[in-house]
Write a protein that holds these residues in place. Structure first.
Motif, mmCIF file in Angstrom:
data_model
loop_
_atom_site.group_PDB
_atom_site.id
_atom_site.type_symbol
_atom_site.label_atom_id
_atom_site.label_comp_id
_atom_site.label_asym_id
_atom_site.label_seq_id
_atom_site.Cartn_x
_atom_site.Cartn_y
_atom_site.Cartn_z
ATOM 1 N N MET A 1 4.410 22.273 8.975
ATOM 2 C CA MET A 1 4.000 22.661 7.618
ATOM 3 C C MET A 1 3.146 21.616 6.902
ATOM 4 N N PHE A 2 3.369 20.339 7.155
ATOM 5 C CA PHE A 2 2.678 19.281 6.405
ATOM 6 C C PHE A 2 1.980 18.325 7.352
ATOM 7 N N LYS A 3 0.862 17.813 6.921
ATOM 8 C CA LYS A 3 0.068 16.846 7.685
ATOM 9 C C LYS A 3 -0.152 15.609 6.823
ATOM 10 N N PHE A 4 -0.377 14.483 7.480
ATOM 11 C CA PHE A 4 -0.708 13.255 6.751
ATOM 12 C C PHE A 4 -2.114 13.370 6.178
ATOM 13 N N THR A 5 -2.342 12.702 5.052
ATOM 14 C CA THR A 5 -3.686 12.588 4.489
ATOM 15 C C THR A 5 -3.940 11.125 4.154
ATOM 16 N N GLU A 6 -5.182 10.811 3.848
ATOM 17 C CA GLU A 6 -5.553 9.453 3.462
ATOM 18 C C GLU A 6 -4.990 9.063 2.096
ATOM 19 N N ALA A 7 -4.370 10.007 1.400
ATOM 20 C CA ALA A 7 -3.793 9.701 0.087
ATOM 21 C C ALA A 7 -2.656 8.686 0.205
ATOM 22 N N VAL A 8 -2.090 8.547 1.403
ATOM 23 C CA VAL A 8 -1.060 7.540 1.656
ATOM 24 C C VAL A 8 -1.470 6.769 2.898
ATOM 25 N N SER A 9 -1.430 5.442 2.817
ATOM 26 C CA SER A 9 -1.758 4.608 3.974
ATOM 27 C C SER A 9 -0.865 3.380 3.958
ATOM 28 N N PHE A 10 -0.842 2.696 5.082
ATOM 29 C CA PHE A 10 -0.073 1.458 5.199
ATOM 30 C C PHE A 10 -1.039 0.324 5.481
ATOM 31 N N VAL A 11 -0.883 -0.775 4.750
ATOM 32 C CA VAL A 11 -1.750 -1.934 4.894
ATOM 33 C C VAL A 11 -1.154 -2.877 5.935
ATOM 34 N N VAL A 12 -1.998 -3.292 6.878
ATOM 35 C CA VAL A 12 -1.617 -4.287 7.872
ATOM 36 C C VAL A 12 -2.371 -5.559 7.518
ATOM 37 N N ARG A 13 -1.649 -6.550 6.994
ATOM 38 C CA ARG A 13 -2.253 -7.826 6.603
ATOM 39 C C ARG A 13 -2.440 -8.681 7.843
ATOM 40 N N CYS A 14 -3.674 -9.140 8.048
ATOM 41 C CA CYS A 14 -4.007 -9.929 9.234
ATOM 42 C C CYS A 14 -4.500 -11.309 8.811
#
Length: 156
Positions: free
Chosen positions: A73-86
Motif C-alpha cells: 500500500m505505501f512506498k518510500f518517498t524523498e520526503a523522508v531520508s537518512f543522513v550518513v555523516r562521513c
C-alpha cells in the motif's frame, strides 16, 4: 519484555512490502556497526510453515529502527531520508557505492537504495561548506559529493 521498551522514545519505523528481512540484511551489510535485535513472527493461521516476519528491530551505527512487512500500500518517498555523516572522501565513496547499488543516484549527495529508501551521503562539514555561496553552487551540480571540490569552492 517487548522490544520497544528498550528503544528510544522516537524510533524510525520503515514500511516494506514483503521484503523487510532482505532490506535489513542489506542495511546490516552496508553499515559496519550494526546488528539485528529482535523479530516478531506471528504464528496464528500459519499451520506448520515457518511464519513470515512481521517486524524486525535492528540497529545501524547506534540508531535503532524497526522494519515492517506491511504490504504494497505505501512506498518510500524523498520526503523522508537518512543522513550518513562521513569523515572522509573514502567513506563517502564506500557508502555511495553500496547504497546506490540497484537503486539510483540523485543530486546533492542523495541516493535511493534498491528498496526505495533515500539516504544523504554527506561530509561531516557539509553545513560549514555550503554556507559559502560558491560551495553551495558546486554542490548543486554534483550527485556524489566531492569534499575536495566543495572545499576549493568554499575558499574561492
Amino acid at each position: 519484555m517487548g522490544v520497544l521498551e528498550n528503544f528510544p522514545r522516537i524510533t524510525p519505523f520503515l514500511w516494506f512490502d514483503s521484503n523487510a528481512e532482505e532490506a535489513v540484511e542489506f542495511y546490516l551489510s552496508v553499515f559496519k556497526n550494526s546488528r539485528r535485535l529482535e523479530e516478531l513472527r506471528p504464528t496464528q493461521g500459519n499451520g506448520d510453515r515457518k511464519p513470515k516476519v512481521l517486524t524486525i528491530a535492528f540497529e545501524l551505527e547506534g540508531q535503532k529502527f524497526t522494519a515492517l512487512n506491511g504490504g504494497p500500500m505505501f512506498k518510500f518517498t524523498e520526503a523522508v531520508s537518512f543522513v550518513v555523516r562521513c569523515d572522509t572522501q573514502a567513506e563517502i565513496d564506500e557508502y555511495w557505492e553500496k547504497l546506490s547499488a540497484g537503486g539510483g543516484e540523485v543530486q546533492c549527495g542523495w541516493v535511493k537504495d534498491r528498496f526505495g529508501l533515500s539516504w544523504q551521503v554527506v561530509p561531516a562539514r557539509i553545513g560549514d561548506l555550503i554556507r559559502h555561496p560558491k560551495a553551495m553552487e558546486a554542490m548543486m551540480k554534483m550527485k556524489k559529493l566531492d569534499i575536495a571540490e566543495l572545499e576549493r569552492a568554499a575558499q574561492s
